[in-house]
Design a protein around this motif. Structure first.
Motif, short mmCIF file in Angstrom:
data_model
loop_
_atom_site.label_atom_id
_atom_site.label_comp_id
_atom_site.label_asym_id
_atom_site.label_seq_id
_atom_site.Cartn_x
_atom_site.Cartn_y
_atom_site.Cartn_z
N ASP A 70 0.82 -1.22 0.00
CA ASP A 70 0.00 0.00 0.00
C ASP A 70 0.85 1.26 0.00
OD1 ASP A 70 -2.44 -1.42 0.12
OD2 ASP A 70 -2.17 -1.69 2.27
N ARG A 143 2.08 6.75 -0.95
CA ARG A 143 0.98 5.81 -1.07
C ARG A 143 0.94 5.28 -2.51
NH1 ARG A 143 -3.67 5.81 2.43
NH2 ARG A 143 -3.19 7.93 3.14
N GLN A 145 -1.37 4.27 -4.29
CA GLN A 145 -2.48 4.82 -5.05
C GLN A 145 -2.10 6.13 -5.74
OE1 GLN A 145 -6.05 5.35 -2.73
NE2 GLN A 145 -7.16 6.37 -4.40
N ASP A 148 -0.27 5.25 -8.85
CA ASP A 148 -1.23 4.75 -9.83
C ASP A 148 -1.95 5.90 -10.53
OD1 ASP A 148 -0.57 2.16 -9.17
OD2 ASP A 148 -2.22 1.93 -7.73
N GLU A 149 -2.25 6.98 -9.78
CA GLU A 149 -3.02 8.09 -10.34
C GLU A 149 -2.18 9.08 -11.13
OE1 GLU A 149 -5.55 10.11 -7.59
OE2 GLU A 149 -6.47 8.26 -6.85
N TRP A 175 -3.77 15.28 -3.65
CA TRP A 175 -3.08 14.57 -2.58
C TRP A 175 -2.27 15.55 -1.73
CZ3 TRP A 175 -4.31 9.78 -1.39
CH2 TRP A 175 -4.87 8.96 -2.37
#
Length: 243
Positions: A70, A143, A145, A148-149, A175
Motif C-alpha cells: 500500500d 501511497r 495509489q 497509480d493516479e 493529494w
C-alpha cells in the motif's frame, strides 16, 4: 551503486529492527552486482543505471508484480533509521489521513543537524513539521495509489528535481504532502555539488519543470530567473542522488 556494502547492511538492520509487521525490503542495484543481503532483503539487479527516477520506477514495478503493498518507502543506502517506531508512525499517519499521499522525512547528519537544503519549507526550521509542496529523495514514503493516479517519476530527469515534478502532479490531483520532523533518516553530511552532473542537471531540470508545470506565458520569465540564480550561485533547490 554497489560501493557501500557496510552502510547498506546497517540500513537493512535498522529496517529489520522496526516495531510491528515487517516491511517487504527491496534493494535495487543499477548496473552492479549486489552482495548477500541480511534480514531477508530481496535484491533486484538492473543491467544498467537508469538514474534516480528510472530506478524508483523499476522498484515500484517489482512491488506491483509481487502485490500487497500500500505504501512505498524509499531510503538512501547510506542512511540509517535511528528510531524503531518509524514504520509504525508512518502507518498511523497514512491511516489517519486518507488524502495524505506523501510523507517526507527529516534528514540529519552525524551531529543531528539538518542542512538547509534538506528542509522543504520556506521557514527553514528543520524541527517544524507540516504541509509542504515537495519532499526529499533520500527518505520518503508514497501511497501506491498516488503513483497509480499520477504516473511514474520522470525518467528523463535522471537526477535532480524528479521529486518536485512528482509532487506537483500529486498536488494537482488533490493529494497532500507532509514533512515530518519526527521521522528521521541519519545520513552523512555531504555537498550536493560533489556530483559531476550537479550543475548541468539541476539547471536543465529546472527548465523542464517550468515547461511542464507553468502556464506557457510564464515559462520564459521562470527560465530567465532560474538561469540567473544558477549563474549567481544562489541556487537552493537540489536533488538527492540515490546511490
Amino acid at each position: 551503486m554497489g560501493d557501500r556494502e557496510k552502510e547498506l547492511q546497517d540500513l537493512l538492520d535498522s529496517v529489520a529492527a522496526q516495531e510491528g509487521d515487517p516491511a517487504t525490503v527491496v534493494v535495487l542495484a543499477q548496473g552492479v552486482t549486489l552482495p548477500h543481503l541480511r534480514n531477508g532483503g530481496v535484491g533486484v539487479e538492473l543491467p544498467e543505471n537508469l538514474g534516480i527516477p528510472g530506478g524508483r520506477n523499476a522498484g515500484v514495478r517489482w512491488l506491483r508484480e509481487h502485490g500487497g503493498v500500500d505504501v512505498v518507502l524509499i531510503l538512501d543506502d547510506d542512511g540509517l533509521l535511528p528510531q524503531t517506531d518509524t514504520l509504525r508512525l508512518l502507518r498511523e499517519a497514512f491511516t489517519a489521513t486518507p488524502r495524505l499521499g506523501i510523507v517526507g522525512f527529516r534528514i540529519a547528519d552525524e551531529d543531528g543537524i539538518s542542512q538547509r537544503r534538506h528542509v522543504p519549507h520556506l521557514g527553514g526550521a528543520a524541527l517544524v513539521s507540516g504541509p509542504v509542496t515537495t519532499f526529499l529523495g533520500g527518505a520518503h514514503a508514497i501511497r501506491m495509489q498516488v503513483i497509480d493516479e499520477v504516473g511514474d517519476f520522470p525518467t528523463q530527469f535522471f537526477y535532480a528535481h524528479e521529486e518536485t515534478d512528482f509532487a506537483s502532479r500529486a498536488l494537482d490531483t488533490g493529494w497532500g504532502i507532509d514533512y515530518r520532523a519526527d521521522l528521521v533518516l541519519t545520513h552523512p553530511r555531504t555537498e550536493a555539488a560533489r556530483h559531476t552532473v550537479y550543475y548541468r542537471n539541476t539547471g536543465r531540470n529546472r527548465v523542464w519543470l517550468a515547461k511542464r508545470h507553468l502556464p506557457a506565458v510564464l515559462v520564459p520569465v521562470a527560465v530567465y530567473t532560474l538561469v540567473s540564480c544558477a549563474g549567481n550561485g544562489d541556487s537552493k533547490l537540489v536533488g538527492c542522488l540515490y546511490v
